[in-house]
Design an enzyme around this catalytic site. Sequence first.
Site, short mmCIF file in Angstrom:
data_model
loop_
_atom_site.label_atom_id
_atom_site.label_comp_id
_atom_site.label_asym_id
_atom_site.label_seq_id
_atom_site.Cartn_x
_atom_site.Cartn_y
_atom_site.Cartn_z
N LYS A 159 0.85 -1.20 0.00
CA LYS A 159 0.00 0.00 0.00
C LYS A 159 0.88 1.24 0.00
O LYS A 159 1.73 1.41 0.86
CB LYS A 159 -0.90 0.00 1.24
N LYS A 176 -9.60 13.31 8.54
CA LYS A 176 -9.06 12.91 9.83
C LYS A 176 -8.98 14.11 10.77
O LYS A 176 -8.98 15.26 10.34
CB LYS A 176 -7.65 12.33 9.66
N ASP A 189 -11.91 7.54 4.25
CA ASP A 189 -10.68 7.28 5.00
C ASP A 189 -10.34 5.80 5.05
O ASP A 189 -9.29 5.43 5.55
CB ASP A 189 -10.81 7.86 6.42
N GLU A 234 -9.38 4.05 2.57
CA GLU A 234 -8.93 4.11 1.17
C GLU A 234 -7.89 3.06 0.82
O GLU A 234 -7.74 2.70 -0.35
CB GLU A 234 -8.38 5.52 0.86
N ARG A 262 -7.73 -0.14 1.32
CA ARG A 262 -8.33 -1.34 0.72
C ARG A 262 -8.83 -1.06 -0.70
O ARG A 262 -8.91 -1.98 -1.51
CB ARG A 262 -9.46 -1.85 1.62
#
Length: 502
Positions: free
Chosen positions: A270, A282, A352, A354, A356
């Site tokens: 990732k 966030k 948030d 993101e 995955r």
Amino acid sequence: MDFSIKTIDAKSASTAHKAIKTGCIVVGVYENKKLSAAAAGLDKSGDIAAALKSGDITGKAGTSLLLRKLADVAAERVLLVGLGEEAAAVSEKAYNLAVQAAARTLAGLGANDAVIALPEVKDRDLGWSIRSTVVAFRESIFRADGLKSKKDTSTSGVKKVAIAVAATDATAAKNALAQSVALANGMDLTKELGNLPPNFCTPTHLANTAKKIATDYKMVAEVLDRKQIQALKMGSFLSVTNGTVEPPKFIVLKHNGGKVKDAPVVLVGKGITFDSGGISLKAGAGMDEMKYDMGGAASVLGTMRAIGEMKLKLNVIAVIPTCENMPSGSATRPGDIVTSMSGQTIEILNTDAEGRLILCDALTYAERFKPAAVVDVATLTGACVTSLGHHNSGLFTRHDEAHDQLAAELLAAGKQTGDTAWRMPIEEAYNEQLKSNFADMANIGGPAGGSITAACFLERYTKKYTWAHLDIAGTAWKSGAAKGSTGRPVPLLTTFLINRAG
């Protein structure tokens, strides 16, 4: 820092250490005021025994005492390090504390070189001791002040470190040392990438790093841009990029070290180079640490550098989707539905979540390589930190013979290196939380079991091969005064691949 192997003839081991000419020789002592064999061989004058008896050093693991100009000892200095309680062999923890203490002390000495002469470790081979020594010393000299106008003050310290081994172990020791140095180099790269600010470490920077590794170690690198990613119909990955002007990259790096027809191991990392959370923004406190959200990509690149330097005889492919996750008028919204490369649709309930979304398309892409195994690595969920803290990475995979074997290999590699993981469940019951009224799945499953439902989401894209997922959200970096990338899980991944290569 240069490392080498110093061989000791077994016939003269009890006295050989006295004849070693070096700036400093490091030997061990125990809590019960006993000396290790190497320390006893140096102690003709009785000064070492006297230091122990007087309490100048207790022998507790990690303690140290520097002595100078001992009678009949060729070394200018003798550094005593505590090894804890005396036993047939030293414990892993005591050995690590001892070499860390030695590294700290030698970093401040005026000596140019040193020899490490410590006893064997319980239930560990010589390679383990050498790797632990190299990693400890390299960690002691690692600096993260490259962007400071005035560098941090540091002493010159020891530049050359030799590890004393029996002459009969010379070949194995030299091979282990070469692998250990390559591993440390890979960890350093991972830490350097992680510590860079997000305006420096962009997707383009990661792509250029992959190209440099390819050039240096005769690998093959391919970097896809937005149009090529669009052509592959990676709608899930691209949805994360909608709010940023920084161009996304899809990196493929191939190490063809095995036989041509051998199925490769694929590492998927990732690479969110900054994660604001997108529209699901966030909280501001600590958001600067979201530069570490490319820790999976950094560890995969560090691993590729390490195995490249080792010339590992195994086919390994790195796949890295990388982009920023930013809010703007064009950003993906909560409630949007996107179509992944696999054709499955996803309702994005939280932008948030993101990681995955970029990984699922990379996992689908990995099918084309007909892999022997796929391991994805990601700073995926805060829920994993809640579950496991900062000691173990989370390991997820299906439960059947092939996946249990893969899990066992990864767990064993973690135990070998101290870069440990803990296996977490994946069960059909958790998939209920990912149901959507409007798409094939939602991208989040609520707060309960958050790291597990994230893994269950990824699992839906891995049906055609053997797969494991490592959630490194708790282990990839440290906060507070020790803030910085840890270089994990490069030791686990590299050792896993070494073991696979046989």
